[in-house]
Scaffold this active site. Structure first.
Site, PDB file in Angstrom:
ATOM      1  N   CYS A 109      -4.939  -3.176   7.358  1.00 56.84           N
ATOM      2  CA  CYS A 109      -4.729  -2.502   8.638  1.00 56.84           C
ATOM      3  C   CYS A 109      -3.379  -2.906   9.207  1.00 56.84           C
ATOM      4  CB  CYS A 109      -5.823  -2.877   9.645  1.00 56.84           C
ATOM      5  SG  CYS A 109      -7.493  -2.465   9.111  1.00 56.84           S
ATOM      6  N   GLY A 136      -2.540   1.624   6.729  1.00 63.58           N
ATOM      7  CA  GLY A 136      -3.834   2.248   6.986  1.00 63.58           C
ATOM      8  C   GLY A 136      -3.664   3.709   7.326  1.00 63.58           C
ATOM      9  N   ASN A 152      -6.356  -7.274  12.273  1.00 63.25           N
ATOM     10  CA  ASN A 152      -5.956  -7.083  10.884  1.00 63.25           C
ATOM     11  C   ASN A 152      -6.467  -8.277  10.088  1.00 63.25           C
ATOM     12  OD1 ASN A 152      -2.834  -7.444   9.071  1.00 63.25           O
ATOM     13  ND2 ASN A 152      -4.689  -6.415   8.434  1.00 63.25           N
ATOM     14  N   GLY A 153      -7.266  -8.004   9.073  1.00 62.91           N
ATOM     15  CA  GLY A 153      -7.822  -9.082   8.267  1.00 62.91           C
ATOM     16  C   GLY A 153      -9.282  -8.809   7.981  1.00 62.91           C
ATOM     17  N   TYR A 169       3.422  -5.796  -2.534  1.00 62.55           N
ATOM     18  CA  TYR A 169       3.071  -4.391  -2.343  1.00 62.55           C
ATOM     19  C   TYR A 169       2.828  -3.973  -0.898  1.00 62.55           C
ATOM     20  CZ  TYR A 169       0.318  -0.055  -2.649  1.00 62.55           C
ATOM     21  OH  TYR A 169      -0.164   1.218  -2.477  1.00 62.55           O
ATOM     22  N   SER A 226       6.294   2.174  -5.209  1.00 58.55           N
ATOM     23  CA  SER A 226       6.131   0.729  -5.074  1.00 58.55           C
ATOM     24  C   SER A 226       6.781  -0.064  -6.197  1.00 58.55           C
ATOM     25  CB  SER A 226       4.645   0.381  -4.993  1.00 58.55           C
ATOM     26  OG  SER A 226       3.939   0.957  -6.071  1.00 58.55           O
ATOM     27  N   ASP A 236       3.862  -2.064  -9.642  1.00 56.22           N
ATOM     28  CA  ASP A 236       3.576  -3.293  -8.887  1.00 56.22           C
ATOM     29  C   ASP A 236       2.299  -3.975  -9.362  1.00 56.22           C
ATOM     30  OD1 ASP A 236       1.193  -2.521  -6.853  1.00 56.22           O
ATOM     31  OD2 ASP A 236       2.515  -0.806  -7.117  1.00 56.22           O
ATOM     32  N   CYS A 254      -6.476 -13.179  -5.508  1.00 61.36           N
ATOM     33  CA  CYS A 254      -6.678 -11.993  -6.337  1.00 61.36           C
ATOM     34  C   CYS A 254      -6.167 -12.204  -7.755  1.00 61.36           C
ATOM     35  CB  CYS A 254      -6.016 -10.776  -5.699  1.00 61.36           C
ATOM     36  SG  CYS A 254      -4.265 -10.987  -5.309  1.00 61.36           S
TER      37      CYS A 254
END
Length: 494
Positions: free
Chosen positions: A26, A52, A131-132, A271, A312, A375, A471
């Site tokens: 977001c 977003g 945001n999160g 990204y 990207s 990316d 990730c």
């Protein structure tokens, strides 16, 4: 609070071929001490649209008109450029939010899930934009419902408003501190009262937040590109664990949380953030170009052309070409007008797949050995289609170079990641992925190479990682309690 919305507007429909990338969490933005907040908030959200595309919302306050809001599905440009909407949102203070759902309902998002959220407290109203992702939201929600709270949305962010309502502190900033001390996970929050603009980052600083000066007022935003669009001066980043409170008279700062070693999201460099933004005092574009340089050093290849997968992969492809000496070329052209929405897809249109968004420059790639720079590889479906397009156009070889390590673990800190078993790298080695994609070679930048590109000359400190890279590594700096409760197995448990 007066709210303007289109209750009969259909839910935002994502582009049917948009599952190749991780969704961008977001974006949040706010201003105080300006003549009219709403136009600036709309501009700031427009600059953050990449974070977003599902929905957007704005809340403002005017001494005479009180609190007013507008929430819409779809792009900012389609909903917040109309004079009638902007004129209905008067006042010198306002905040806004652009959303892609990372928690709560997905696909059929209700208007009630669109932020900012608003609450009326004994000391006055307050709105928040988050945001999160709150990793203990389910347990908090259960606890508060059992004690009588009535939730209006499916969003994890609404927990913050309910925690504030239950706090016994005297002021809105103090209630925010109280509420956020119970929250786990990642949060950058912008909030507003009638006179104050408040910005807070979690102690790890996973998600970004910056402070700027606009005329005699102040601005808070997810990225510096949102300050640029309104002509604001970028002052500094809000520090991890810091709360800033801005009024027309000035900005105060305090540290309400126990200090921790920061773990900023490294994928923001790869990204999520716009290439014209700055992160940690570094140009995002320059960092991505440097990732391409690292890739060329770590994974050289004999080829005729280096081509980005737009958009990207472009900065990394430029860096790869510069370091390798292989000519850089636009072998793939992106259709700028497809965007994230499209007509109801028929079977015939679905079969066209990625060709609706990307087209190969046939005259350029015919007979060439082509290095494609992207990316990331998530599910691998789009990568296979792009490879087929390049070969169909007459290329003699296709080599993939990826500007991030293999994405093998889901993110629980504000990014909509597929389930782990749907991530190609969770079950395949690099060689197996190369065979699956059907390319002549496939190489990812190493985790150390990525760290060097973002400015860590010694690479990644395995004992104390400088960034959140869960990730890639599976090492989560905050345990995703709700996910573990549902059966998710952490790396250490495997």
């Amino acid at each position: 609070m007066t709210e303007r919305r289109l209750s009969d507007q259909p839910p935002f429909r994502a582009h049917p071929f948009d599952d190749a990338k991780l969704k961008e969490e977001c974006g949040i933005f706010g201003v105080v001490g300006v003549e009219s907040a709403a136009p600036m908030v709309a501009l700031g959200l427009h600059a953050l649209q990449h974070r977003g595309q599902e929905a957007a919302g704005v809340v403002v306050h005017d001494p005479e008109a009180g609190f007013n809001s507008a929430r819409r599905f779809g792009y900012v440009r389609d909903n917040f450029t109309d004079a009638e909407v902007i004129d209905s949102l008067p006042g010198p203070i306002g905040i806004g939010h652009v959303r892609y759902s990372t928690a709560g309902s997905k696909g059929a998002t209700a208007i009630r899930d669109v932020q900012p959220f608003f609450g009326e407290f004994a000391m006055g109203g307050a709105a928040i934009a988050h945001n999160g992702n709150i990793t203990n939201a389910e347990s908090l929600r259960r606890e508060m419902i059992e004690r009588g709270s009535i939730f209006q949305s499916s969003s994890d962010s609404e927990c913050i408003i309910h925690l504030m309502a239950r706090s016994l502190q005297r002021t809105i900033p103090e209630r925010m501190e109280d509420a956020l001390r119970r929250v786990e996970g990642a949060f950058s929050v912008i909030a507003m009262t009638r006179t104050k603009l408040i910005g807070v980052r979690d102690p790890l600083g996973v998600r970004p937040l910056v402070l700027g000066r606009v005329g005699d007022g102040w601005a808070l935003a997810s990225e510096t590109c949102a300050l640029d669009i309104i002509g604001a001066e970028f002052l500094r980043e809000v520090e991890p664990g810091e709360m800033v409170v801005a009024t027309p008279e000035g900005v105060t700062s305090e540290r309400p949380f126990r200090s921790k070693r920061p773990r900023f999201c490294i994928f923001e460099h790869v990204y999520f953030s716009r290439p014209d933004s700055q992160l940690g005092g570094r140009s995002v574009y320059e960092t991505r170009r440097q990732i391409g340089v690292e890739l060329a050093r770590e994974a050289p290849v004999e080829a005729d052309l280096v081509c980005p997968v737009p958009d990207s992969g472009t900065p990394a492809a430029i860096g790869f070409g510069q370091e390798s000496g292989i000519p850089y070329a636009m072998g793939i052209v992106r259709n700028q007008y497809v965007g994230r929405t499209f007509i109801e897809p028929t079977e015939q249109i679905r079969n066209m797949g990625v060709r609706l968004k990307l087209n190969v420059n046939r005259a350029l790639v015919r007979g060439k050995r082509v290095v494609l720079v992207d990316d990331s590889v998530v599910r691998g479906t789009t990568s296979r289609k792009i490879k087929e397009m390049i070969l169909d156009a007459g290329a003699s070889e296709v080599h993939f170079r990826i500007a991030s390590p293999p994405t093998a673990w889901p993110c629980f800190y504000g990014v909509d990641t597929p389930e782990r078993e749907k991530l190609l790298a969770s079950s395949m080695s690099e060689d197996e992925m190369r065979e699956h994609l059907g390319v002549d070679s496939l190489r990812f930048v190493t985790l150390d190479g990525l760290y060097r590109a973002v400015g860590e000359a010694g690479g990644r400190d395995a004992r104390a990682p400088q960034y959140c890279d869960a990730c890639f590594s599976g090492e989560y700096p905050v345990e995703p309690a709700d996910q573990v409760g549902r059966g998710f197995r952490l790396k250490a448990a495997e």
